[in-house]
Design an enzyme around this catalytic site. Structure first.
Site, PDB file in Angstrom:
ATOM      1  N   GLY A  56       0.831  -1.192   0.000  1.00 26.71           N
ATOM      2  CA  GLY A  56       0.000   0.000   0.000  1.00 26.71           C
ATOM      3  C   GLY A  56       0.867   1.244   0.000  1.00 26.71           C
ATOM      4  N   CYS A  83       5.262  -5.923   1.961  1.00 22.31           N
ATOM      5  CA  CYS A  83       5.543  -4.486   1.993  1.00 22.31           C
ATOM      6  C   CYS A  83       4.728  -3.800   3.089  1.00 22.31           C
ATOM      7  CB  CYS A  83       5.308  -3.871   0.602  1.00 22.31           C
ATOM      8  SG  CYS A  83       6.026  -2.223   0.407  1.00 22.31           S
ATOM      9  N   TYR A  84       3.708  -3.023   2.734  1.00 22.29           N
ATOM     10  CA  TYR A  84       2.857  -2.407   3.761  1.00 22.29           C
ATOM     11  C   TYR A  84       2.275  -3.484   4.672  1.00 22.29           C
ATOM     12  CZ  TYR A  84      -0.824   0.473   5.893  1.00 22.29           C
ATOM     13  OH  TYR A  84      -1.636   1.138   6.777  1.00 22.29           O
ATOM     14  N   HIS A 169       8.318  -7.233  -3.109  1.00 27.27           N
ATOM     15  CA  HIS A 169       7.102  -7.695  -3.788  1.00 27.27           C
ATOM     16  C   HIS A 169       7.383  -8.978  -4.576  1.00 27.27           C
ATOM     17  CE1 HIS A 169       4.443  -4.206  -3.063  1.00 27.27           C
ATOM     18  NE2 HIS A 169       5.590  -3.537  -3.016  1.00 27.27           N
ATOM     19  N   GLU A 171       5.204 -10.761  -6.091  1.00 30.47           N
ATOM     20  CA  GLU A 171       4.199 -10.956  -7.137  1.00 30.47           C
ATOM     21  C   GLU A 171       4.571 -10.359  -8.484  1.00 30.47           C
ATOM     22  OE1 GLU A 171       2.798  -7.199  -4.881  1.00 30.47           O
ATOM     23  OE2 GLU A 171       4.032  -8.977  -4.540  1.00 30.47           O
ATOM     24  N   ASP A 227     -16.508 -13.644 -23.466  1.00 31.78           N
ATOM     25  CA  ASP A 227     -17.127 -13.722 -22.146  1.00 31.78           C
ATOM     26  C   ASP A 227     -18.559 -14.231 -22.205  1.00 31.78           C
ATOM     27  OD1 ASP A 227     -14.731 -12.540 -21.541  1.00 31.78           O
ATOM     28  OD2 ASP A 227     -15.572 -10.537 -21.277  1.00 31.78           O
ATOM     29  N   LYS A 368      -9.627 -12.982 -17.572  1.00 31.64           N
ATOM     30  CA  LYS A 368      -9.895 -13.276 -18.973  1.00 31.64           C
ATOM     31  C   LYS A 368      -9.238 -14.569 -19.451  1.00 31.64           C
ATOM     32  CE  LYS A 368     -11.704 -11.512 -22.818  1.00 31.64           C
ATOM     33  NZ  LYS A 368     -13.052 -10.939 -22.882  1.00 31.64           N
TER      34      LYS A 368
END
Length: 512
Positions: A56, A83-84, A169, A171, A227, A368
């Protein structure tokens, strides 16, 4: 939809929150994002097997800083702070968090200083991505420091309580070994089976649809895109001929789309599809409207009204099937703590109170690429599955300014040329989206020794994995040359072509 194993990501406003969810799902583990302020009892009711606290932009001591319920750390399930998330964990448990005179942003090197299951199988040091100002200067009592970056405490843990934290991070792609760290946390430490896949999703979704619809009948609004196609196929698997599909000509479809889509679904998909020519109705409702949010809401409203009207002629219809995806939900509704709403989607949050049909949204939890995988699992032909995304509001959000029949016709012809040339270059399936945008800008040109004053078209081509982030495609100059030459030569009313080289963020994929 109920899942046997769920990981919850609590969002504190990080730009990378969606990436955390994506990485977890890539490990075949179901994951949801919820705001940091979710009630503790609500969180417990979801029975998560693990919780991840996102990064954050704020300081844990800042005014209005996002704080979750401290009870999250006492739930008895493993928790990973990023992190945050590491700083808020330290804040709650008695560690020291301080502002640094030296912010750490970008590439860094992490050195593992103590053996940890979180770093099992990883080298002693490896590159990571940092993005923080504050940092933990002293872990909470009972915690051990397990890594450092030379500038900050890089990781800490208290395995007895299942609490782990990283200052970097894992990710993002800039932390190449990050996925391995997440796998260690979720599979080795939290004990998740990592068996969530599209086959199991289809089985569960079909059972859920049958339970929801019962003996009722449903109507699905087809757009011709991936979709709604996958949503219709999934519901058709569940309830068969009790699904009736409607394909509405909203006046802002691609060139020849109306008849092409009807033929495709009747002959290829064998679905019961009724065409509804309503183009004039939609264009009349859009007359004089330039604001993009208003366009989206108007088109969404008209869609629902058409569905309601048509449903009355089809017999006892109780349910409306929509191809709503997880990114639609994330971008339309602030489900992610302090994150801002980017734009509304015609099928999210815009339904009137007078809607007399109950919603069936079997894809609401998916990104997606996951939807495409579901389509392949259902046996939908690849030529349909590989279609590039097309916005629900159609060309209305690719025509900046007022939408008129003449402008729609101009853009349809230009967009057809883009599609043809991208396919001819064998790039169509390699690109997330490629399309033309009609700008409310006229410029002077010279054609056939005569002065022209005509519209400008922007070409947009982006590569992406799930539409949440995107980068512009470096199209070959020859392809751009052919597109530009053909549009200016073949589409009377356009005399200038430009290429959009903006990424998402800061831009969005669509212009409106």
């Amino acid at each position: 939809m109920q899942h046997t194993e769920t990981v919850i990501v609590l969002d504190f406003g990080s730009q990378y929150t969606q990436l955390i969810a994506r990485r977890v799902r890539e490990l075949h583990i179901y994951c949801e994002i919820h705001p940091f302020h979710i009630a503790l009892e609500t969180l417990k009711a979801k029975k998560p097997k693990a919780v991840i606290l996102s990064g954050g932009p704020m300081s844990v001591y800042g005014e209005g800083a996002p704080h979750c319920d401290g009870g999250v750390l006492e739930m008895g399930v493993p928790v990973l702070g990023i992190c945050y998330g590491m700083q808020i964990m330290s804040y709650f448990l008695g560690g020291q968090v301080e502002a640094s005179n030296r912010r750490e942003f970008g590439a860094a090197e992490i050195s593992v200083s103590k053996e940890s299951r979180l770093f099992a199988g990883l080298p002693q040091s490896f590159p990571v991505w940092m993005s923080h100002g504050d940092h933990v200067t002293a872990p909470p009592p009972g915690f051990a420091q397990t890594a450092d970056s030379g500038n900050a405490l890089g990781a800490m843990e208290q395995p007895e309580r299942g609490l782990y934290a990283l200052q970097f991070h894992p990710e993002v792609v800039h932390t190449p070994l990050g996925k391995g760290i997440l796998r260690n946390f979720l599979v080795d430490i939290a004990g998740l089976k990592a068996d969530w896949n599209m086959h199991s999703f289809v089985e569960t979704a079909i059972a859920d649809i049958r339970a929801q619809v019962g003996d009722g009948h449903a109507v699905c609004g087809l757009s011709g895109g991936v979709d709604s196609t996958v949503a219709a196929a999934l519901v058709h698997q569940a309830i068969g001929d009790r699904l009736i599909c409607l394909f509405v000509d909203n006046g802002v479809l691609r060139q020849d789309e109306y008849h092409d889509v009807l033929d495709m679904f009747r002959e290829t998909m064998h679905l019961n599809v009724k065409g509804v020519p309503a183009g004039e109705r939609f264009l009349a409702a859009l007359a004089g409207v330039s604001d993009p949010e208003q366009k989206r809401k108007i088109i969404g409203r008209e869609f629902i009204e058409v569905f309601q009207e048509e449903a009355k002629t089809l017999g006892p219809i109780e349910f409306l099937v929509q191809g709503t995806l997880y990114p639609d939900v994330i971008e339309s509704v602030s489900v992610k703590g302090p994150s801002a709403v980017i734009k509304s989607h015609h099928n999210v949050g815009g339904l009137p109170d007078t809607l007399h049909l109950k919603l069936v949204e079997p894809l609401r939890e998916l990104f997606k690429d996951e939807v495409r995988a579901v389509g392949r699992e259902l046996g939908i032909p690849e030529k349909i599955i590989s279609r590039q995304p097309f916005p629900g509001p159609g060309l209305a959000v690719r025509i900046l300014g007022e939408v008129t029949a003449d402008r729609v016709a101009l853009l349809q012809r230009a967009d057809r040329i883009v599609d043809e040339e991208i396919r001819a270059a064998h790039l169509y399936e390699k690109i997330w989206q490629s399309f033309a945008v009609l700008l409310p800008v006229k410029s002077v040109g010279v054609m056939g020794d005569e002065r022209t004053y005509e519209y400008t078209v922007a070409i947009r081509a982006v590569e992406s994995q799930d539409g949440m982030t995107a980068d512009w495609v470096r199209l070959p100059y020859e392809v751009l040359h052919r597109i530009s030459s053909r549009i200016v030569s073949e589409v009377r009313g356009i005399n200038r072509v430009v290429y959009d080289i903006s990424s998402k963020p800061p831009s969005t994929i669509e212009w409106e």
